[in-house]
Structures are given as structure tokens and as C-alpha cells.
Design a protein around this motif. Structure first.
Motif, PDB file in Angstrom:
ATOM      1  N   GLY A 598       0.904  -1.287  -0.070  1.00 54.42           N
ATOM      2  CA  GLY A 598       0.097   0.208  -0.071  1.00 54.42           C
ATOM      3  C   GLY A 598       0.673   1.317   0.044  1.00 54.42           C
ATOM      4  O   GLY A 598       0.527   2.096  -0.791  1.00 54.42           O
ATOM      5  N   TRP A 599       1.835   1.150   0.776  1.00 58.33           N
ATOM      6  CA  TRP A 599       2.660   2.616   0.771  1.00 58.33           C
ATOM      7  C   TRP A 599       3.248   2.786  -0.576  1.00 58.33           C
ATOM      8  O   TRP A 599       3.257   4.094  -0.755  1.00 58.33           O
ATOM      9  CB  TRP A 599       3.873   2.345   2.028  1.00 58.33           C
ATOM     10  N   ALA A 600       3.852   1.836  -1.627  1.00 60.10           N
ATOM     11  CA  ALA A 600       4.173   2.223  -2.630  1.00 60.10           C
ATOM     12  C   ALA A 600       3.157   2.606  -3.498  1.00 60.10           C
ATOM     13  O   ALA A 600       3.306   3.696  -4.329  1.00 60.10           O
ATOM     14  CB  ALA A 600       4.873   0.721  -3.228  1.00 60.10           C
ATOM     15  N   TRP A 601       2.020   2.133  -3.424  1.00 57.32           N
ATOM     16  CA  TRP A 601       0.951   2.669  -4.463  1.00 57.32           C
ATOM     17  C   TRP A 601       0.630   4.044  -4.137  1.00 57.32           C
ATOM     18  O   TRP A 601       0.433   4.615  -5.008  1.00 57.32           O
ATOM     19  CB  TRP A 601      -0.330   1.713  -3.987  1.00 57.32           C
ATOM     20  N   LYS A 602       0.428   4.241  -2.761  1.00 55.54           N
ATOM     21  CA  LYS A 602       0.292   5.464  -2.149  1.00 55.54           C
ATOM     22  C   LYS A 602       1.116   6.785  -2.766  1.00 55.54           C
ATOM     23  O   LYS A 602       0.846   7.642  -3.485  1.00 55.54           O
ATOM     24  CB  LYS A 602       0.167   5.663  -0.784  1.00 55.54           C
ATOM     25  N   ARG A 603       2.376   6.242  -2.685  1.00 52.64           N
ATOM     26  CA  ARG A 603       3.578   7.347  -3.129  1.00 52.64           C
ATOM     27  C   ARG A 603       3.625   7.327  -4.683  1.00 52.64           C
ATOM     28  O   ARG A 603       3.754   8.394  -5.093  1.00 52.64           O
ATOM     29  CB  ARG A 603       4.901   6.817  -2.670  1.00 52.64           C
ATOM     30  N   LEU A 604       3.276   6.291  -5.144  1.00 52.63           N
ATOM     31  CA  LEU A 604       3.237   6.088  -6.681  1.00 52.63           C
ATOM     32  C   LEU A 604       2.148   7.219  -7.096  1.00 52.63           C
ATOM     33  O   LEU A 604       2.124   7.925  -8.122  1.00 52.63           O
ATOM     34  CB  LEU A 604       2.939   4.672  -7.219  1.00 52.63           C
TER      35      LEU A 604
END
Length: 1435
Positions: A598-604
């Protein structure tokens, strides 16, 4: 007896000689002696058969068989007969009978062979063939008889043939049955379900297993070398596999399967199937528990099978060759995906390699296969299932915290079956620790230590729990003990470093001990991400060595792309260094490794949002929210992405979700408000902004300036929206609220340029609402002016010093208790000027903002100029000041043009401002603007207006036409062309004005409003066919116009006339009074000006207009029954007319006198009324007014009639005689003047003067065409009917009114009078019929009968209809009562008539109620209607 034998002998010889007829004759002779002679029937059968008379032959053979059933001779003949006919079914039956009767072994074998051949070659009957082949088996009754003969097949070969046939038969049966059932309608099952049912049915009765067993048993005895036992055994176990799946009793078959498979393995079978059955049925917890010998033997013998590849892969894994292991397993799974060994072994390989996602997928698939194995074979491989579930649970444990509940349920299930399972206990303990159930976790790990005191994992986990409890000393002790128990362990050193890191707190200088442990951990296992992540933290926070920190984060992230801390910090470094693509690479790598990162999707998502890829950002945020639906940052990012993409409703929903998660989020509430503002939901946006301010105040931010700015913007937009909708009061309230809100924001920070511009924008709307400015609160304006005056704005902007003096002086000396709208407008515009100046000063004259501000300032000064110019008081006293304001306005526009010389708006403004002062400059400015915006309709319309002002109608029309072609919905272009058409005298003017009004939405383009209303007035005045409803739109247009221009006398007068036509006399009177007030002000102003100017100034035109409006007022007051007010108005009009000596007012004067006379008459001042009418008559006799003689003649006749009415009303004999004389005189001069004739007739009727009435009626007998022209109201018919009524002749009255209806059936008045008459004489059914016709005429929307029909007239028609219904109903009730008294009880016909009458009565009552309710709805003040309703309800 000798004769019989001789005959039989002769028959045999005849058959041999092929003399079949003679043989038959001989046999028939025999039968004459012996009816049941067997041989005779046989010979007859032979003879008939050879003669091709097969039917007679068959009958003969059958007769012989009946005589001797056991004798084979007839059977043999019958067989030959059927064979010759190719009648294979009967031949098979015959041979079967022969087989039962033959005793000779060879013949028995021959018949069996024939049967086998027949079923094989001819009939192709597989089941019958199998039955025939069974005769060759040892259990056959013929076996011992024929087994020694040559040509007898081996039993093993027969069994092989039978097995082959049964297998083929079952396969075909399954295939055909599945296909048949699949095509049935409403099968309700899938193909697999159908196949499963068919297999169960077929294998339930299958005999294949029996014959396989017999074959193996027999072959063990005979040891037939031709039998391939291995192949047969493999086929057998394959068959058993299928049968086990299909049947419900599986245990015995499963044991047989395993036994036969093991036998094949022991024999060294060359087929892989038995090996695979034993391997896949092994109940093992891990790959180590499988039979290594069997695995090796199988993999060597069959290296290319799926399971063999997996076994080879497992051996490679034991040799630490992971890459080759995975290659081999992949090759195996490509061949087969159902191997239990493969799933069990590979799931743990992935688990030990920490590839938990892959391990989870493999283990879950393996678990499904175990469950399927149990369902198919009836055996639970509980060890395999337990091991796979343990693997699944461990994977859930290690993948993500959110899967801990799934892992926990599996651990609990495993422990319920094996309470001492150490791995399950460890997992259970770790989850309890993660859930902060530390006591429970420690209890579990202590249990593990009791089971296995050397279990260092439990010691380590207890130490980690102590760390989480912040018992650092105890944690260090336990971790060191775990290290001592297992030796060097990277994870333990990492955890030890974490403890040291925590023990040092925020003191970054005391992190060296932790650093040393992280270094040691990293050296032991360079694939562990945690040590490198914290080394990165160390170098970043302690050593400030960002290069090394970045490298450590890179290493940590490469080791574990799921390490959020490493990934986040690494991406931060990339972002700070401007390497956005590298940062995105980090996010995408993490997502690739774990789609649920989730953190990666959010930052992306935020990265895509920054790059303008809004659709991708939406997808990214949505995916992130699937991993954590309560992430506020994600919801805000998603909302922002939706908003940027233009999906405002979706954006608002996302922000609403943020407010649900965090009710104190000022940002979310603010964004919701901005979205509502963007969508034009200004009222809702204002509420939302106020809510945002409340939330901000709770957080300590007293004035949230963005919300205040948005709130003011909404008030500004709402002001314009209300203005365009005609809600002027609401518009002013919004303006006032906007100024108060902006003041609040400016008090917080008066250096914000956009706030001052907003003040100016609010102020510049004031000229749109000049008559409602008293509703504006002046306090915020005064405060804004005070704040703005703290800076010497004129000095900084090089403007004239005293340019705002007037407005500021008004503020200083203003009387707030008695405000004047003109003064208020000047004050507000002055405030706007100061605000724009302040904004310009704050902008620093920057080219990106200053031009628009200079333009706004110029426009504001121009509005101030127009305001002052429209007020004579200011013009007279401040002429030079007003000129300076216009000069400043033009100068400001020129400054804006210096900044942006290509801005067409600036050029257009210059053209408008020089419109009157300098037409050349104005034309040049408009043309210049067109050069930069040639398709702008505003510019062409302004140019057209300039040409119109200078009377160049041709050029003006061309310009307006061009504007229309550019934008057909631009209203001023149509208005301008309408005025051009009007000046040309074109008939198109009315249509153009109407179109202008319609496309404007009605009510806010003033020129369109007045033009449309004036043309509608002319049209309605010329035509009586127009409906009154067509007056509503022009009335509304004038209403809105006069609300903005309350001193526009022409508009107010026209509005009064429209109200008069609509029978709204009170409103008409108010409009006329407003017009009178405006004209009086104008007249007074002109008189003052005439006193100042040396030239004489005539006020006669205004006095004449004032007289006309007073006359209009008198007329509507009389109609409203305000007779005293009407008398006053008429007298005022007459006094004003006296001041005008023009003949133009002569006719109006007479009508004013007549109006005054009628008002006196209705006010019972008959003497004054008579005096007025006499004066009017004298005026009409004035010979000096020759130029209006024709008009005077018409007026004179009206005056005579009115005078006669007043004389008659006085009641004296002389006066009444004089009234008759005046009417006779009038008729003598104008024989066709019907009102005078009507008057005489009415006088005759009232005095019972039959002679006078008859004479008057005779005078009314004019040609029909003349009557149609003169008697619009059909008064002749009415008076005639009244005459007959007074003569007590209702029939003649009915005839008269009926004749009128026949002559004019489309006119409502005739039907109404006839219906009213019929109801008055109580004519029941006829009155209903006539009244219903009148009712239908006014109810039909296509009928012209109700055109311009007043409410009371319509209500009257309803009342007449209801009265007719009630009278008729009463008549029916009386008839019913009368019939009841005289009725014969047995009369069925009478009873039926009675029921019909009762039903009709009820219908009439319901219809009456319906109609009278409608009458009351349209005229609730009508007392008669309510009375009729009471009667109808009572009835």
C-alpha cells in the motif's frame, strides 16, 4: 401307415429333384392322414424355403417345432431360412435354441462360433457378443464339452477380448450419455456434474473389475505368455482409479489399487502409473518422509514425467542449487499441476527461501488437491494437509499483519489436532506478540521451551517481546542467550541492534553499539534487509552521511522490496535529488514484489498526480486503499486526482470519506466546499465553508483565510445568480455577506492581493441593484475604506489626489438612518475603487496581475461616472469632477492596454467609455478589439449600438446580424436588431423582441424586457383573439424592469395597463401610482432646471403624460370599487388637462369626464354624475374640434346612453321622460346604435311598457351580418328572452335562446344563457345536456370558447352545470319515490328501471361534487359556489 411313409419318401425325392410343388402335395397328403406329422411340416418348410416362399416356409417350420420342440431338424431348417433372408435377430435366437438342444460337441462349438461371428460381423451387438464369448470360459456349461476341440480359444484370450469389449462399451456409453443429457432443456448442471453422475451410474454396474480379477487369477494358473500382465495391470489400476472416484464404497477398491500398484513396483514395472499412485498417496509431513528408494527408482526410470522433474528439483534443493530447483519444478508443473508431492515440497522450499507469496499460492493449491483427493478416493492425507496448512499459516504470518487473523485460525486448527506442534505454537506466539498480547505470547513460548528446551526461536521471541515492552535489559539478556544457543544468527544480531538503538533514545551520539550489531548482522546475512535499513538510518541521522545512507537503503530495498522504511527513505532521496523516475522505479519494484504494498501505491499515486497523470493516480490510490481503507492521505490523494480529472462528484465523495475518518480535517471540509463551489452549488458551498471555519476554529485557527476567500467568492457568484434569476433582494444580501466575509479575511492579513480584488468585484455588482442597496450593511464598507486609506494609494499609483473625495465625504457625512440609494451606490463604488487600487499596489505592477487590476479599476470608475451622470443633483454641482472620473477611467484602461495591447476586453472597455465622448475613438477601439477577437459577439453588438446611436441603421443592422451569426444566443445582438427594425417600421420588431426575451431567460436584460412588453401591448391591443395568458410573460418582464428602474414612468404605466388587462386592479393602481410619482419627480426637476436656465423649458409633455396616467389610475380604481379614489384621480387628470390647450387631449378629456361621471354614479352621487355627463355631452357638441369630429360622434353616442342611465337612476318622472327623449334622439341620428335601442327596450321592460319594448325589439331586427358586427355580446338575444319571460312565455324564451345557439354553436354565451334559463324553469334532463355542452366548451383546450374568459365567468358556467345536475337528480329521486308507492312487487322491469335511476342519481351527485369543487378551486371567494357544495354534499 405305409401310405404315409410312401408319401414322405416321394416328398423327399421331389425335394431332391427340386420339384417343390410335388413335394408339398405329397406332404399335404400325409397331413390328411396325420395332422401332426413332424417330418411332413419339415419337408413343407424345406420346399417353401427353396421356392422362395419364405413366409409359408417359416410357418411350416414353426408348426413342426410346436409338434416336437426338442427335435433340432426344424430348428436347423428355420436357421437356414433366416440366414437366407439375412434376418439376423431371428437367426441369433434360432442358433441360441439350437445351442441349448445340441449334444454334439463339434456342433456346439460351431454354433458358438457362428454366434460370435454373427454378433461381431453382422449385428455388431457388443453386449450379445460378450455374452457369447462367455461360453468359452470355464464357468460356461459348455466349457467341458468343447475345451478339447480344435479351434477352441484360450480362456485368457477370451477374457482379454471381453475386457476390451466391456471397456469400449462403457467408454462409448459414458460419452453418448453425457452428450445426450447435456443437450436436455433445463439440465441445471454443469458438464462436469453430468459426467460425474453418468460415471457413477455406469461404474456401479460395471463387470470389468470381475473379468480383470478372473484374468489375473487364470493367468496365474496357466501362465499364458501371450498375456502382457504388466500392461493389463496398469490398465486395471487406471480403471480402479476411475471407479473409485465414481462409486461411494471406496475403501476396498482403494486397498486393491494400492496392492496392485505395489505389486507392479515390486516387479519393476515399466509404466510410471503405479509409482505415481504410491508416491501421491504417501501421507507425509514433508518431502523427507517420502520413501527415498521409491523416489530415486522412479526418477531414474521415468526422468521426463512431471513428478520425476519435481523429485529431481527436490534433490537439487538439497544440494543448495535453488535456481536449478525452481527450473525443474516449473518444468514439472507445466506437465502436471496436480502433484501432491510437488506442492508439498515446493511450498516449503519457497517458505524457507522467504518467498512467502509463492509459497502461499503453492500451499493453497496443494491443500485444494488434498481435499479433492479425499473427495475422490475417500482417504484423508492428514499429515500432508496439516503440513500444507502450517505452511499457509506461516506465509500469512510473514506476508502482512492484516493476514494474521487467517494465520491464527489455521494455527488454532493445527493445534486442535496436534497440541504440541512446535511450529504452530511458535506462529501462534508470534501473532499474539504482534497483537500485543504479550503475556499470552510468553506463555506459548514457554510451553515450546518445555517441549524443546533448546528452542532458541522461543527465547529470541520472548526477548523481542521484552523489547516491545521496553524492558530493554531483559531483552538484551534473552537475545544474547538465544545467540549463545544457536550461534551467530543475523536476525538475532539485528534485533540486538534494534534494542541498543532504542536504549539510546534520541541521543544520536550513543548509537555506536547498535551500529556494531547492525554491521555484524549485515556481514552474517547480506540478504537481510533490516540491518541495512537501520544502517541507513544511522548514516542519515547520526553521521549525516547521506551518500552511505542512500547506499544502505538501496541495499536494504534490493534485499527486501517489501521493506517500507527502506523504500520510503530511498524514494525520498531520489525525490530530493530530482530523480523522480528513480523514485517511481522504487514504488513499482515494491508493487511488483507485493501487489498489496500500500505504501508504494500511495507514493506512486502522489507521483502520478504531480506529473499530471490523473487517471493513473486514481488507479494507484484505489489500489492503495484496498490494502488500507482507512489511510487518510490516500483518500485525500484520490480526491485530488478525481478533482484534477474533472470528476467532481467522485472527488467530493472521497473527501467526505476523509471527514468520516477524521472529523477535524479542515483540509477535507475546505476541499468539499471548493468542489461544491465549482459545481455551482453556491448555497451548499457557503454552508460547507462555514462548517470549515468552525472546524478551523476548533483547531485554534480563528480565521481560515482560504475558506473566507472561498466563502466570499461564493457570495459574489450567488449575487450574480440571484440577479439573473430576478431575486434582487437575495442578491443584495449575498453582496452584503460577501463584503463582511472579505473584511474578516482582510483583518487577518491585509496584504493579500486577491482579497482586495474580491472586494472590488463585489462592489462592482452594486450598479446592477441600485434600488436595493439600502439592504447592504455599510459597516464593513466603512471599515474597508478606513483600512485602504491607511496607504496613500493615489500617490503610489500617480492618480489625481482628490478623485475619491465625493465618496469619502459621503461616508463621513452619511446619514445611516435615512440612506439614499444613489449615495449608497457612490459609497460602494468608491470602496471598490480603493480596493482595486490597494490590489494594484500589492501586485507591484507586475505584468501577470496588474493589467487586469487596472482594467477592473477603470471599469469601476466608469460605473461611478454613470451613477453620477444619471443623478441631476450631482451633475449640476460636480460637472468637472464627473468629467475627471471619466478621464481617470479611460486613463486606467489605457494603462492596462500598455501592459497587454492585444487584450480585446481592454479595447472593448475603451470603446464603451468613449461611446458618447468621442465616436471615432470608440469605433477605433471596437475595430481594434475585433482584430484580436474577430468572433466575439459582444464587440460586434457594441459597434452596432454605436452605429445605431449615430442613426446609421444599415451598418448597425449588419453589425447586429454579424453578432447573431457568431453567437445566436447573445441577447443584446437581438435587442439591437429589434430596435433597428422598430426604427425602420418593420413588422419583424415584435418577433425580434420576443425572441430576445425568450433566449435571455426573462427578466434581466432590461432593453429586451421593455421592447418585448411594448410590442406585446400593441399586439394584444390590435387583436381580441389572443389569450390573456399571453400577457403573463410581458407582465413579468416589466415587473423585473421596474424593480431595477423604479422611476421609469413609461414602464410603470405599461405595467399598470397589463395588470388592468389581467383584472389585477390593485396591482395596476400601484403601478400607475409609481408612474405618477416618477413623472412628478421629473416634472419638478424640469421646473427647477427651467428656473436656472435662461432658455424657456416647457414641461407640457410631462404634464400631459401625468394626466394620462391619472386617467388610467382613475379607471382601475373605479374597477376596484374605490370610487372616491377614482373621482380624485379623474379630477386631477382634468385639472392637468386644463393646463394643456392642445386638441390632442380633447378625446381623453371627454373620457376622463365620463370616467368621473361613472365613478360618481357608482358612488351614489347621482347629481354630480349627471353634471359630469352633461358636461361631457357639451364637450362633444363643441364645434371648434372639427379635426376630431369622427371621434366625437362615437363619444357623443356613448355619453347619451350614460346620461340616460343616470337620468333614469334619479327616478323622477321628468328625468325618466328626458332619458327616453335623449335615447330617441340618439336613435334618430344613429339608427344602428344598439346601446341606445337596448336602453329603450330595458326601460320598456322595467315599466311594463309593451309598446316601447316591442318597438325597440323591432328596431333590433337587423341583418345577421350587421348584428354580428354590432352586437358582440349577443345582447339582442338576451333582451328578447327577458321580454318573453316578462310576458310569462318561457317556451318562447327557450326558442329564442335555442335559435341563438343554433346560429352560433361555437359561442359559449349562447349555451350559458340557455342552460341558465333551463335550470331556472327546472327542466331536468335538457338543462344537464345544455350545461354539459357549455362545460365541455370551456374544458376543451382546443376550443376558443374560454379564450380571455374571466375567472368568475368560468365559475358561473360550473355553477350552472352543478345546478342542472342537482335539479335533475332531485327529479329522479321524486320519480323513484313515486314509483315505490305505485310499484308492483313482482315487476322485474320496474325494479331494473329503479336500479338504473338510483345509479344515475349517484353519478349525478358525484359529478356535481367534482365540478363544484373545481369551481371553488378557481374562485374560492365565490359564496354561491360554497353554498352549492353544501347542497351537493347534503344530497
Amino acid at each position: 401307415m405305409a401310405t404315409v411313409k410312401a408319401a414322405l419318401k416321394s416328398a423327399r425325392e421331389a425335394i431332391a429333384a427340386k420339384n417343390y410343388d410335388d413335394a408339398i402335395k405329397e406332404c399335404e397328403r400325409v397331413l390328411q392322414y396325420e395332422e401332426k406329422n413332424y417330418n411332413a411340416f419339415v419337408f413343407i418348410g424345406v420346399a417353401y424355403s427353396n421356392s422362395n416362399r419364405f413366409s409359408e416356409g417359416e410357418q411350416a417350420y414353426l408348426r413342426a417345432i410346436d409338434i416336437d420342440y426338442s427335435n433340432v431338424l426344424a430348428w436347423q431348417g428355420l436357421a437356414k431360412l433366416y440366414e437366407s433372408q439375412s434376418n439376423w435377430p431371428k437367426l441369433a435366437e434360432t442358433w441360441q435354441e439350437l445351442l441349448n438342444r445340441e449334444s454334439d460337441s463339434k456342433k456346439v462349438l460351431d454354433v458358438i462360433n457362428k454366434l460370435v461371428n454373427l454378433y461381431t460381423e453382422k449385428m455388431k451387438d457388443r453386449k450379445s457378443l460378450i455374452s457369447s464369448l462367455k461360453y468359452f470360459l470355464p464357468e460356461s456349461p459348455y466349457y467341458n464339452t468343447i475345451k478339447h476341440l480344435d479351434g477352441f480359444p484360450k480362456p485368457t484370450q477370451t477374457l482379454l477380448k471381453i475386457i476390451e469389449l466391456i471397456d469400449k462399451d462403457e467408454s462409448e456409453t459414458i460419452k453418448s450419455e453425457v452428450e445426450t443429457r447435456r443437450k436436455r432443456i433445463n439440465t441445471g448442471s454443469s458438464v462436469s456434474e453430468i459426467r460425474s453422475r453418468v460415471l457413477k451410474e455406469v461404474y456401479a454396474y460395471s463387470e470389468l473389475e470381475i473379468y480383470y480379477d478372473k484374468l489375473f487369477e487364470l493367468n496365474d494358473k496357466l501362465n499364458d505368455p501371450s498375456v502382457d500382465v504388466n500392461t493389463l495391470s496398469v490398465n486395471y489400476i487406471k480403471y480402479l482409479q476411475k471407479k473409485i472416484i465414481a462409486v461411494s464404497e471406496k475403501h476396498e477398491l482403494l486397498e486393491k489399487l494400492y496392492k496392485k500398484s505395489q505389486q507392479l513396483i515390486d516387479r519393476g514395472s515399466a509404466f510410471p502409473t503405479p509409482y505415481e499412485i504410491i508416491i501421491e498417496s504417501t501421507n507425509a509431513s514433508s518431502a523427507d518422509e517420502y520413501d527415498p528408494t521409491l523416489l530415486k527408482q522412479y526418477s531414474e526410470k521415468f526422468p521426463d514425467t512431471a513428478i520425476s522433474k519435481m523429485i529431481q528439483g527436490y534433490y537439487k534443493y538439497l544440494q543448495k542449487e535453488l535456481s536449478e530447483t525452481l527450473v525443474l519444478y516449473n518444468e514439472g508443473f507445466e506437465i502436471s499441476t496436480s502433484s501432491l508431492f510437488g506442492h508439498l515440497s515446493l511450498s516449503w522450499i519457497y517458505h524457507e527461501s522467504k518467498d512467502y507469496d509463492q509459497a502461499l499460492d503453492i500451499a493453497r493449491n496443494g491443500r485444494d488437491i488434498v481435499i479433492k483427493y479425499d473427495k475422490r478416493f475417500g482417504r484423508v492425507l492428514n499429515k500432508v494437509l496439516l503440513s500444507l496448512e502450517l505452511c499457509i499459516a506461516d506465509c500469512y504470518l510473514n506476508i502482512d499483519v492484516k493476514y494474521h487473523s487467517d494465520a491464527l485460525s489455521l494455527y488454532q486448527k493445527i493445534l486442535s489436532e496436534d497440541e504440541n506442534n512446535i511450529l504452530a505454537l511458535q506462529g501462534f506466539g508470534i501473532i499474539s506478540s504482534a497483537q500485543k498480547q504479550y503475556s499470552k505470547a510468553i506463555e506459548i513460548f514457554e510451553k515450546v521451551l518445555k517441549l524443546d528446551p533448546s528452542n532458541h526461536v522461543s527465547v529470541n521471541e520472548i526477548g523481542w517481546i521484552e523489547f516491545l515492552r521496553e524492558n530493554y535489559e531483559e531483552a538484551v539478556k534473552l537475545i544474547l542467550e538465544a545467540i549463545k544457543m544457536c550461534g551467530d544468527n543475523a536476525l538475532y544480531y539485528y534485533r540486538l541492534g534494534r534494542i541498543y538503538w532504542a536504549m539510546s533514545g534520541d541521543d544520536y551520539s550513543d548509537k555506536k553499539l547498535a551500529h556494531a550489531e547492525f554491521i555484524r548482522s549485515a556481514k552474517l546475512d547480506q540478504n537481510l534487509s533490516g540491518p541495512f535499513t537501520y544502517l541507513g538510518h544511522y548514516y542519515r541521522l547520526v553521521d549525516k552521511d547521506h551518500v552511505r545512507a542512500k547506499k544502505c537503503y538501496q541495499k536494504a530495498f534490493s534485499n527486501d522490496p517489501l521493506d517500507e522504511e527502506a523504500g520510503s527513505q530511498l524514494s525520498e532521496y531520489y525525490q530530493s535529488e530530482g530523480e523522480a523516475q528513480m523514485a517511481e522505479g522504487v514504488y513499482r519494484t515494491a508493487i511488483h514484489e507485493n501487489f498489496k504494498a500500500g505504501w508504494a501505491w500511495k507514493r506512486l499515486g502522489f507521483s502520478e498526480l504531480a506529473n499530471g497523470n490523473y487517471s493513473d493516480a486514481v488507479i494507484d490510490f484505489q489500489t492503495a486503499l484496498r490494502t488500507n481503507s482507512k489511510d487518510i492521505d490516500c483518500w485525500e490523494g484520490l480526491a485530488q486526482a478525481y478533482r484534477s480529472e474533472g470528476k467532481y462528484m467522485a472527488s467530493m465523495k472521497a473527501f467526505l470519506r476523509v471527514t468520516e475518518l477524521d472529523s477535524t480535517s479542515v483540509y477535507a471540509y475546505y476541499q468539499i466546499a471548493t468542489i461544491k463551489q465549482k459545481l455551482g452549488m453556491f448555497v451548499e458551498a457557503i454552508e460547507q465553508y462555514n462548517l470549515t471555519l468552525e472546524k478551523a476554529q476548533i483547531k485554534g485557527e480563528e480565521n481560515h483565510n482560504p475558506s473566507l476567500k472561498g466563502l466570499s467568492d461564493c457570495y459574489l457568484a450567488l449575487t450574480m445568480e440571484y440577479f439573473q434569476s430576478g431575486y434582487y433582494g437575495r442578491a443584495v444580501e449575498s453582496l452584503s455577506h460577501g463584503l463582511s466575509t472579505t473584511l474578516r479575511a482582510i483583518r487577518t492579513n491585509n496584504k493579500v492581493q486577491c482579497l482586495w480584488k474580491l472586494v472590488g468585484d463585489l462592489c462592482v455588482t452594486a450598479p446592477l441593484l441600485p434600488n436595493y442597496l439600502n439592504l447592504v450593511s455599510m459597516e464593513p464598507i466603512v471599515n474597508l475604506v478606513e483600512i485602504a486609506r491607511q496607504v496613500d494609494l493615489d500617490l503610489k499609483l500617480h492618480l489625481p489626489k482628490d478623485i475619491d473625495t465625493l465618496g469619502i465625504k459621503l461616508i463621513t457625512d452619511f446619514d445611516f438612518n435615512n440612506p439614499q440609494n444613489v449615495d449608497l451606490l457612490i459609497i460602494i463604488l468608491t470602496c471598490g475603487c480603493l480596493a482595486y487600487k490597494y490590489a494594484i499596489v500589492l501586485s507591484g505592477n507586475q505584468s501577470n496581475t496588474a493589467p487586469a487590476l487596472w482594467y477592473d479599476l477603470g471599469v469601476n470608475y466608469y460605473h461611478l461616472y454613470q451613477c453620477l451622470l444619471s443623478n441631476r443633483n450631482y451633475v449640476d454641482n460636480n460637472h468637472e469632477y464627473i468629467s475627471n472620473i471619466l478621464a481617470v477611467a479611460i486613463r486606467n484602461i489605457k494603462i492596462a492596454l500598455k501592459f497587454e495591447p492585444t487584450n480585446y476586453n481592454f479595447w472593448n472597455a475603451l470603446g464603451v467609455m468613449t461611446f458618447i465622448e468621442d465616436a471615432k475613438i470608440s469605433q477605433h477601439a471596437f475595430i481594434k478589439a475585433m482584430g484580436y477577437s474577430p468572433k466575439n459577439p459582444v464587440l460586434w453588438s457594441n459597434l452596432g449600438l454605436l452605429y445605431l446611436l449615430h442613426s446609421d441603421l444599415e451598418l448597425s443592422n449588419q453589425a447586429f446580424s454579424k453578432a447573431q451569426s457568431l453567437d445566436p444566443d447573445y441577447v443584446p445582438a437581438w435587442v439591437g436588431q429589434a430596435y433597428v427594425a422598430n426604427l425602420w417600421g418593420s413588422n419583424e420588431a415584435a418577433g425580434l423582441f420576443e425572441h430576445s426575451y425568450e433566449i435571455s431567460g426573462g427578466g434581466y436584460i432590461l432593453e429586451a424586457d421593455y421592447g418585448f412588453a411594448s410590442q406585446s401591448f400593441i399586439k394584444f391591443k390590435k387583436s381580441s383573439k389572443l389569450r390573456r395568458s399571453s400577457l403573463l410573460s410581458p407582465t413579468f418582464a416589466l415587473l423585473k424592469l421596474t424593480e431595477q428602474k423604479p422611476d421609469d414612468a413609461a414602464s410603470l404605466n405599461l405595467l399598470g395597463l397589463f395588470y388592468e388587462w389581467l383584472d389585477q386592479h390593485d396591482k395596476a393602481a400601484d403601478a400607475f401610482k409609481g408612474a405618477i410619482s416618477a413623472l412628478e419627480k421629473l416634472t419638478q426637476s424640469n421646473q427647477q432646471k427651467s428656473q436656472v436656465d435662461e432658455d424657456q423649458f416647457s414641461s407640457t409633455p410631462n404634464i400631459r403624460k401625468l394626466a394620462y396616467v391619472q386617467g388610467n389610475l382613475g379607471r382601475v380604481l373605479c374597477a376596484a370599487h374605490d370610487f372616491s379614489g377614482s373621482i380624485t384621480a379623474y379630477n386631477t387628470a382634468l385639472s392637468l388637462i386644463e393646463q394643456d390647450n392642445s386638441n390632442v387631449t380633447a378625446v381623453f378629456k371627454i373620457y376622463s369626464i365620463l370616467g368621473a361621471g361613472m365613478s360618481y354614479y357608482f358612488d351614489n352621487q347621482l347629481e354630480n354624475s349627471l353634471q359630469m355627463f352633461e358636461t361631457a355631452l357639451n364637450e362633444t357638441d363643441n364645434t371648434e374640434q372639427t379635426n376630431v369630429e369622427d371621434s366625437m360622434n362615437e363619444v357623443r353616442k356613448d355619453v347619451v346612453v350614460l346620461l340616460s342611465q343616470v337620468l333614469w337612476a334619479l327616478g323622477g318622472i321628468e328625468q325618466r321622460v328626458l332619458a327616453k327623449d335623449e335615447l330617441f334622439k340618439c336613435i334618430t341620428q344613429s339608427p344602428d346604435y344598439l346601446p341606445a335601442i337596448f336602453g329603450l327596450c330595458a326601460m320598456g321592460l322595467l315599466q311594463d311598457d309593451d309598446t316601447l319594448s316591442t318597438a325597440a325589439l323591432r328596431e333590433m331586427k337587423l341583418p345577421i351580418k350587421v348584428i354580428d358586427k354590432l352586437d358582440k355580446e349577443r345582447d339582442i338575444d338576451f333582451l328578447t328572452s327577458r321580454y318573453y319571460l316578462l310576458q310569462n312565455s318561457p317556451e318562447s324564451t327557450t326558442d329564442t335562446l335555442t335559435k341563438a345557439v343554433h346560429l352560433k354553436p361555437f359561442e359559449l354565451i349562447g349555451w350559458t344563457r340557455l342552460a341558465e334559463h333551463l335550470t331556472s324553469i327546472a327542466s331536468p334532463f335538457t338543462s344537464v345536456s345544455i350545461a354539459s355542452t357549455a362545460f365541455s366548451l370551456i374544458s376543451n383546450p382546443l376550443s376558443n370558447a374560454s379564450r380571455n374568459l374571466g375567472t368568475m365567468e368560468k365559475a358561473k358556467v360550473y355553477r350552472i352545470y352543478v345546478t342542472a345536475l342537482l335539479i335533475t337528480r332531485k327529479h329522479l329521486q321524486n320519480e323513484i319515490i313515486a314509483d315505490e308507492k305505485n310499484q308492483n312487487e313482482n315487476s322485474e322491469k320496474a325494479e331494473k328501471i329503479r336500479e338504473e335511476r338510483i345509479k344515475l342519481c349517484n353519478n349525478y351527485r358525484l359529478k356535481a361534487l367534482q365540478v363544484i369543487q373545481e369551481a371553488i378551486r378557481i374562485a374560492p371567494w365565490d359564496a354561491i359556489g360554497w353554498l352549492l357544495l353544501k347542497v351537493a354534499r347534503r344530497e
